[in-house]
Design an enzyme around this catalytic site. Structure first.
Site, PDB file in Angstrom:
ATOM      1  NE  ARG A  36      66.974 101.792  27.458  1.00 52.36           N
ATOM      2  CZ  ARG A  36      67.811 101.156  28.254  1.00 52.36           C
ATOM      3  NH1 ARG A  36      68.879 101.779  28.713  1.00 52.36           N
ATOM      4  NH2 ARG A  36      67.593  99.905  28.592  1.00 52.36           N
ATOM      5  CE  LYS A 203      76.288  82.470  31.367  1.00 52.92           C
ATOM      6  NZ  LYS A 203      77.194  83.192  32.275  1.00 52.92           N
ATOM      7  N   GLY A 355      66.221  94.365  26.444  1.00 56.91           N
ATOM      8  CA  GLY A 355      67.419  93.620  26.069  1.00 56.91           C
ATOM      9  C   GLY A 355      67.365  93.085  24.654  1.00 56.91           C
ATOM     10  N   GLY A 378      67.301  94.663  32.912  1.00 63.46           N
ATOM     11  CA  GLY A 378      67.283  94.068  34.249  1.00 63.46           C
ATOM     12  C   GLY A 378      65.989  94.347  34.987  1.00 63.46           C
TER      13      GLY A 378
END
Length: 398
Positions: A36, A203, A355, A378
């Site tokens: 980053r 999920k 992620g 996110g």
């Protein structure tokens, strides 16, 4: 969505506030992944090479109590940035006050300053993360122009992005934010086809809106990872001890019907008796999973099936691993998909969401085979859901 960028403004002799995303992993006082920081370098270099005074700030970790401050100070990040830039970075261990104001006013053109973790302000009523109006106004007063280059927080309306934008005349995107808008936003608006979306991770509930949005724009949606087993259950298969969201089985049935063939699940899985790399490993057809087994990766047939679809695509968006890639026996699916994308880079626009899938691509050394690796976790997900991100909306349109 055309946004003004740092190249559209004059930064010479200006105090340029730059919101970066330096929320990097630190273990034992060592930065374990500086991706980053590296990603922000083009914007920082552009500002200082064009005579601007670069004033950088970021969040790092979560600050819930006073003891969190020491382990989440940006001091260590400022030192690493100094090494990467080959230039002194003045670090001010404050988020407001005379010390910070004087340091900024003493900055010369071409110099770099970083101030302390914006979330230190959250100890006093979550002023940063709840976009306290007074804080956004104060931070805006420290500079002449604002450059938002933090895609990782673009899905949140914080004082350090939206708060500053609302209180300053010039708010533009940095090169990293511009790249995210171009690749993710541009791809969803007008993809070159065939457009294949690949979704994995644990999920279904984390990806419901992503699936719904991608079914509108993608030609094919490949599903792997732990979330696939809720779909297999919805199809009537025995899934043994595999990960299951029982309350999402009906939803999975609805999504399969709605997809009308667009959703593709693999035909085999790699199973284990326990969640361990040392467990007995087997490959099973999806209709032959034993009751005492759990699916921990897609199988070799599925890798071939997915690879063939990827090979014929023109655009691929990937978010979420195909298995438990942290365990070598269950990393083959994630590696296989990553290699299939990288092997076809000459004719493929490929985006990997933030992620775990982005971490896997970097870990496997395949980053050069991708058009774009998103820096937002996110934020990438919400962008793929088709949502407007407050941090992007706050940047001025062209």
């Amino acid at each position: 969505m055309a946004k003004l960028t740092v190249r559209d403004i004059n930064v010479k002799d200006k105090k340029v506030l730059i919101r970066v995303d330096f929320n990097v992993p630190i273990h034992g006082g060592v930065i374990t992944d500086d991706n980053r920081i590296q990603a922000a370098l083009p914007t920082i270099k552009y500002v200082i090479e064009n005579g601007g005074k670069a004033i950088l700030f970021s969040h790092l970790g979560r600050i819930k109590e006073e003891s969190d401050k020491k382990k989440n100070s940006l001091d260590i990040v400022a030192k690493r940035l100094e090494e990467l830039l080959g230039k002194e970075v003045t670090f001010v261990p404050e988020t407001r006050g005379t010390l910070l104001e004087n340091a900024i006013n003493n900055l010369k053109s071409g110099e770099v300053l970083m101030f302390e973790n914006t979330r230190f302000e959250d100890l006093d009523g979550k002023k940063e993360s709840k976009n306290d109006p007074e804080l956004g106004k104060y931070w805006a007063s420290l500079g002449d122009v604002f450059v938002n280059d933090a895609f990782g927080t673009a899905h949140r309306a914080h004082a350090s992005n939206v708060g500053i934008s609302d209180n300053i005349d010039v708010a533009v995107a940095g090169f990293l934010l511009e790249k995210e808008i171009k690749f993710i936003g541009g791809t969803l608006e007008n993809p070159e086809r065939p457009f294949v979306a690949i979704l994995g991770g644990a999920k279904v509930s984390d990806k419901i809106e992503v699936i719904n949005n991608l079914l509108k724009v993608a030609d094919t949606v490949l599903i792997g990872g732990g979330m696939a087993f809720t779909f297999y259950k919805a199809m009537g298969y025995e899934i043994g001890k595999s990960l299951l969201e029982e309350d999402k089985v009906e939803l999975a049935k609805e999504l399969l019907e709605k997809a009308n063939g667009k959703i593709v699940l693999g035909s085999d899985v790699t199973t284990g008796k326990a969640f361990s790399n040392d467990t007995e490993v087997n490959v099973r057809e999806v209709d032959s999973i034993l009751k005492d087994e759990m699916g921990l990766d897609i199988g070799p047939k599925s890798i071939k099936e997915f690879s063939e679809i990827i090979k014929n695509a023109k655009t691929v968006v990937w978010n979420g691993p195909m298995g438990v890639f942290e365990m070598s026996n269950f990393a083959k699916g994630t590696i296989g998909v990553a290699k299939a994308i990288a092997d076809n880079k000459d004719h493929l626009t490929s985006i990997v969401g933030g992620g775990d899938s982005a971490a896997a691509v970097i870990e496997f050394g395949l980053e050069d085979g991708f058009s774009h690796i998103s820096t937002g976790g996110g934020a990438s997900l919400e962008y793929l859901e088709g949502k407007e991100l407050p941090g992007i909306v706050a940047v001025k349109d062209k």
